[in-house]
Write an enzyme that holds these catalytic residues in place. Structure first.
Site, PDB file in Angstrom:
ATOM      1  N   CYS A 118      45.786  46.093  42.614  1.00 32.52           N
ATOM      2  CA  CYS A 118      46.544  45.120  43.739  1.00 32.52           C
ATOM      3  C   CYS A 118      48.293  46.118  43.369  1.00 32.52           C
ATOM      4  O   CYS A 118      48.497  45.294  44.955  1.00 32.52           O
ATOM      5  CB  CYS A 118      46.762  43.674  43.737  1.00 32.52           C
ATOM      6  SG  CYS A 118      44.756  42.751  43.518  1.00 32.52           S
ATOM      7  N   CYS A 155      46.293  41.570  38.668  1.00 30.13           N
ATOM      8  CA  CYS A 155      45.627  43.145  39.233  1.00 30.13           C
ATOM      9  C   CYS A 155      45.826  44.601  39.159  1.00 30.13           C
ATOM     10  O   CYS A 155      46.781  43.964  40.292  1.00 30.13           O
ATOM     11  CB  CYS A 155      44.785  42.097  40.368  1.00 30.13           C
ATOM     12  SG  CYS A 155      44.361  43.604  41.780  1.00 30.13           S
TER      13      CYS A 155
END
Lengths: 139, 212
Positions: free
Chosen positions: A67, A64
């Site tokens: 993230c 991700c």
């Protein structure tokens, strides 16, 4: 004049000593950085949120990209708010915890008070957006 | 225009919030994106060679006397400033240390990419972040600005591209210690939606892009 003093040896020893000190400093810094945001698992999660009056948990995954963008913001906040427990939980490795809190998109940051979720933020947001919610909980 | 594989060594998502590179953030919102995973040790040479050979290559130093790597042979791409050797490999070649100024490297690499892109696929690297940030992070955001500006110039001219970093920012002064996560921004999606991008996969994706 006889002497045990060996300038070359002393130079080498000093160099080695400096290397050991620097390495030890580096390890210490790495250790402190690791501890700043606790790496949580299904086994440690419940204890963590119960043992902190206020806890902030970053639900993330390696794939991700947002993230990874958010991670240093969480570390900064952890440094600036030592009275708050900051943790991160890999949602792929701990899907039971992620599904317990209905985490559907990553990153999701959940704020806990006395072990209960009280607020959440989705996505890679600026520091201010997290900080304003954190301050409300602390006050 | 032919496809472009552009590596920006040590470009890291972890500095996107701090340094606010406008064009990269725009790409982040508008192209396929992903996270490149490359665990320590991450030497520039072995990391790049993993891309160019399309399989994992290990090593902790620059290669000497390399044969033309497989990806370059198969795509007939021109190599520009690739850090598999020191000085770097290809049409543009610089020493891999802090003796070369950011501006000198960036402008020469950009100029050559833009010249070559019209006639053949290009595989190029901009190494300035890795070369400079191992020593000091003081001017990091200024370097990010320079890199962001040149990426805008280059990518706006390319129809198909893969922009990546083989690893994140340096974590020490050792050449093989970086953050584990690099950047992937491209006109082609990453191989698996719920997985990181591996170095060898980048080479395979580029070969496919050239073959289309």
């Amino acid at each position: 004049m006889s002497s045990d003093y060996d300038a070359e040896l002393e130079k080498l020893l000093n160099k080695k000593l400096k290397q050991i000190i620097n390495e030890s400093k580096r390890m210490q810094e790495k250790h402190e950085e690791k501890e700043l945001v606790a790496h949580l698992t299904s086994e440690t999660f419940d204890d963590f949120i119960r043992s902190h009056k206020i806890a902030v948990v970053d639900f993330w995954a390696e794939w991700c990209a947002p993230c990874i963008i958010l991670a240093p913001i969480i570390e900064e906040l952890a440094r600036d708010y030592p009275q708050v427990g900051f943790g991160k939980l890999n949602s792929d490795e701990n899907p039971d915890i992620a599904s317990r809190y209905g985490v559907m998109s990553l990153p999701t940051v959940i704020f806990f008070k006395d072990g209960e979720p009280v607020d959440e933020v989705l996505g890679a947001v600026p520091r201010e957006e997290l900080e304003v919610r954190l301050k409300q909980l602390i006050e | 225009m032919k496809p472009l594989l552009l590596g920006i060594d040590a470009l890291s998502y972890t500095s996107f919030m701090k340094c606010n590179p406008r064009f990269l953030l725009a790409l982040f919102s508008s192209t396929f994106r992903g996270v490149v995973l490359n665990k320590k040790p991450q030497h520039p040479a072995s990391s790049w060679m993993s891309v160019l050979e399309m399989q994992e290559v290990k090593g902790d130093s620059f290669f000497k006397d390399v044969e033309t790597p497989t990806l370059i042979k198969e795509t007939k791409a021109v190599a520009i400033n690739i850090p598999i050797t020191n000085p770097t490999y290809g049409e543009v070649s610089f020493e891999y240390n802090d003796s070369v100024s950011p501006q000198e490297e960036i402008s020469k690499v950009a100029e050559t990419i833009l010249e070559e892109l019209e006639s053949r696929p290009v595989i190029a690297s901009i190494t300035v972040l890795d070369r400079m940030l191992h020593k000091s992070k003081e001017n990091k955001c200024e370097l990010y600005k320079q890199v962001d500006d040149v990426i805008r110039k280059i990518v706006n001219k390319a129809d198909d591209f893969i922009l990546f970093s083989p690893y994140g920012e340096p974590t020490s002064d050792r050449p093989d210690e970086h953050e584990d996560y690099g950047v992937y921004l491209s006109t082609v999606p990453r191989p698996n939606e719920h997985d990181t991008v591996k170095l060898h996969e980048i080479g395979v994706l580029f070969r496919r892009l050239v073959g289309q």
